[in-house]
Design an enzyme around this catalytic site. Structure first.
Site, PDB file in Angstrom:
ATOM      1  N   GLU A  96       0.799  -1.533  -0.299  1.00 35.64           N
ATOM      2  CA  GLU A  96      -0.106  -0.085   0.327  1.00 35.64           C
ATOM      3  C   GLU A  96       0.626   1.277  -0.309  1.00 35.64           C
ATOM      4  O   GLU A  96       2.242   1.236   0.653  1.00 35.64           O
ATOM      5  CB  GLU A  96      -0.947  -0.076   0.893  1.00 35.64           C
ATOM      6  CG  GLU A  96      -1.429   0.864   0.804  1.00 35.64           C
ATOM      7  CD  GLU A  96      -2.505   0.830   2.457  1.00 35.64           C
ATOM      8  OE1 GLU A  96      -2.299   0.336   3.628  1.00 35.64           O
ATOM      9  OE2 GLU A  96      -3.830   1.540   2.554  1.00 35.64           O
ATOM     10  N   CYS A 155      -5.786  -2.631   2.503  1.00 27.86           N
ATOM     11  CA  CYS A 155      -5.298  -3.016   4.182  1.00 27.86           C
ATOM     12  C   CYS A 155      -6.408  -2.205   5.122  1.00 27.86           C
ATOM     13  O   CYS A 155      -7.078  -3.887   4.909  1.00 27.86           O
ATOM     14  CB  CYS A 155      -4.561  -1.364   4.811  1.00 27.86           C
ATOM     15  SG  CYS A 155      -3.885  -1.734   5.797  1.00 27.86           S
ATOM     16  N   LYS A 157      -9.560   2.741  -2.718  1.00 33.78           N
ATOM     17  CA  LYS A 157      -9.898   2.234  -1.166  1.00 33.78           C
ATOM     18  C   LYS A 157     -10.824   3.037  -0.186  1.00 33.78           C
ATOM     19  O   LYS A 157     -10.691   3.945  -0.100  1.00 33.78           O
ATOM     20  CB  LYS A 157      -8.937   2.028  -0.214  1.00 33.78           C
ATOM     21  CG  LYS A 157      -8.595   1.948   1.377  1.00 33.78           C
ATOM     22  CD  LYS A 157      -7.663   2.554   2.269  1.00 33.78           C
ATOM     23  CE  LYS A 157      -7.063   2.045   3.804  1.00 33.78           C
ATOM     24  NZ  LYS A 157      -6.532   2.222   3.804  1.00 33.78           N
TER      25      LYS A 157
HETATM   26  N1  LIG Z   1      -3.153   1.366   6.214  1.00 36.56           N
HETATM   27  C1  LIG Z   1      -4.255   0.671   7.485  1.00 36.56           C
HETATM   28  O1  LIG Z   1      -5.789   1.088   6.143  1.00 36.56           O
HETATM   29  N2  LIG Z   1      -3.828   0.390   8.550  1.00 36.56           N
HETATM   30  C2  LIG Z   1      -4.813   0.263   9.144  1.00 36.56           C
HETATM   31  C3  LIG Z   1      -4.479  -0.788   9.954  1.00 36.56           C
HETATM   32  C4  LIG Z   1      -4.860  -1.950  10.138  1.00 36.56           C
HETATM   33  O2  LIG Z   1      -5.570  -2.181   9.234  1.00 36.56           O
HETATM   34  O3  LIG Z   1      -4.613  -3.007  10.333  1.00 36.56           O
END
Ligand SMILES: NC(=O)NCCC(=O)O
Length: 453
Positions: free
Chosen positions: A175, A297, A250
């Site tokens: 990401e 993510c 996203k």
């Molecule tokens: N990049 C992201 O969405 N991180 C959020 C933390 C997670 O989902 O572990």
């Protein structure tokens, strides 16, 4: 006690080394060099403990277990932890020498495996080779932004070359791979890393996609110039001829007008400061090598999100991520594997590595002291298969490329075996959800009549 080569009685250290040698097939000797520590010795060697994200001196749990257990016990532990694919342990595979040479020269973890499917009478195997890259940033976050971005390009180039040399068909990067994950800071200056979908980083990737006849998923901070210069967290899908197949942002709204907030607001993940929830649906991209989708993510915490990609026919869902140990590590292997099982597709999980220190400290709104980093991004990229087997993970702290062959026939075979698609009651779920999103929704609770007597 110092170990002496001619010592007649093997010391603990020697016994451990022998076990590691016997289990060598599991890891491959080329990846052995970062994990010489022996478990009992670690507590005494304080230089090993703070080693930027190791697990008791090892690069991953798998490697720790491999080095610490007898081969017989390790086989059993592995069977329970990683499952079986067509009745066998997920096999490591050998890669061409040029790929191994790049890994040795540029010091990145390189691992490769194979998921089989049963032989079918009417269909031949549909085997694709998939690669995932995890990496730390290349320069301190204080360096000029353009230098930071271009240094990451140069760091990734040999790893992508290794994927090309290994014959990878579909490759996914982590990401927001072009930048430090600065969304903890809430400082707007990091928006400068944003690029249009056809910007500099896409052009860099397009050249490599063309060169290696590879589909590449490139997850960037997008600036949509035509729509008011707005920002999005976007995966660009680049075809094997270097063309842009499409993009996915996203994450999305689900039908019935109910917005699933999939931009995190947890811990230091202040991403909603930078971009909005996506508006691209749950697209599946039909590529030369299979039907793929991207669940970026935080989307991995939402089972309905995984389901939506499955309903659209995905065979492999990529989960490019940036997440830190304290927050999510126990969830990491479970969520991906569960999604693969529940939706009868492969899941490819990627997480960045390292600790990124930012110039200005920030607080987490939890009363704890201010700090200048998110914590440790724990890497651990891996693959999960629809039959509940999965590969070991890449290093917890080194850059890496993990590759797996996967016969996509396994998806339908698992649908036939378990029938999850057929036994699901979508019409009931649809009804439940459509009632739930109404303001006058009443939860269906049947209380014990004696409860309040
Ligand atoms: N990049 C992201 O969405 N991180 C959020 C933390 C997670 O989902 O572990």
């Amino acid at each position: 006690m110092p170990v002496h080569e001619s010592s007649p009685v093997p010391t603990h250290r020697e016994k451990r080394r022998k076990k590691m040698e016997r289990n060598d097939d599991e890891i491959g000797t080329e990846n052995r060099k970062a994990e010489t520590p022996i478990v009992e010795d670690i507590e005494q060697d304080s230089s090993l403990t703070p080693n930027g994200g190791s697990i008791a001196g090892f690069e991953s749990l798998h490697r720790l277990l491999c080095a610490s257990l007898s081969p017989q016990v390790f086989q059993e532990v592995k069977r329970l932890l990683l499952g079986l694919n067509c009745g066998r342990a997920v096999e490591p595979i050998n890669l061409p020498d040029p790929a191994k040479a790049l890994s040795a020269k540029h010091d990145f973890d390189l691992q490769a495996f194979c998921f089989h499917a049963d032989k079918e009478v009417l269909r031949g195997p549909q085997t694709v080779r998939v690669g995932l890259i995890q990496n730390s940033i290349a320069l301190p976050t204080t360096a000029p932004f353009l230098d930071q971005k271009r240094a990451i390009f140069e760091k990734l180039r040999p790893i992508i070359d290794a994927a090309g040399a290994a014959g990878v068909n579909i490759l996914c990067l982590q990401e927001a791979w072009t930048m430090p994950f600065a969304f903890c800071t809430r400082e707007k200056r990091w928006c400068e890393f944003a690029e249009p979908v056809d910007g500099e980083s896409t052009q860099f990737i397009q050249d490599l996609a063309r060169k290696y006849n590879m589909v590449i998923i490139s997850s960037i901070l997008e600036r949509d110039v035509k729509h008011g210069e707005t920002l999005w967290n976007t995966a660009v899908i680049i075809g094997n001829r270097g063309n842009i197949i499409g993009k996915h942002r996203k994450v999305d709204t689900i039908p019935y007008g109910f917005i699933f907030n999939h931009i995190p607001r947890v811990g230091d993940f202040n991403e909603s400061t930078y971009y909005m929830e996506g508006n691209t649906g749950h697209p599946v991209f039909e590529t030369a090598y299979g039907k793929i989708a991207v669940n970026i993510c935080y989307g991995r915490h939402h089972p309905l999100n995984w389901l939506a990609f499955g309903l659209n026919g995905a065979e492999i869902v990529f989960n490019p991520s940036a997440t830190v140990g304290e927050l999510s590590e126990p969830m990491w292997p479970i969520e991906a594997r569960n999604a693969a099982i529940a939706n009868s597709y492969f899941v490819a999980s990627i997480n960045r590595v390292g600790t990124e220190i930012f110039p200005n400290p920030f607080t987490s709104g939890d009363g704890k002291p201010q700090h200048a980093d998110f914590g440790h991004f724990y890497g651990s990229s891996h693959f999960s298969a629809p039959d509940s087997s999965c590969t070991p993970s890449l290093s917890r702290y080194r850059d890496g490329l993990i590759i797996s062959d996967m016969d996509l026939n396994l998806c339908r075979q698992l649908k036939d075996k378990w029938g999850f698609r057929m036994t699901a009651r979508y019409e009931l779920y649809a009804d439940m959800l459509s009632r739930y999103v109404q303001p006058d929704f009443e939860p269906q609770v049947i209380a014990d009549p004696l409860l309040h007597k």
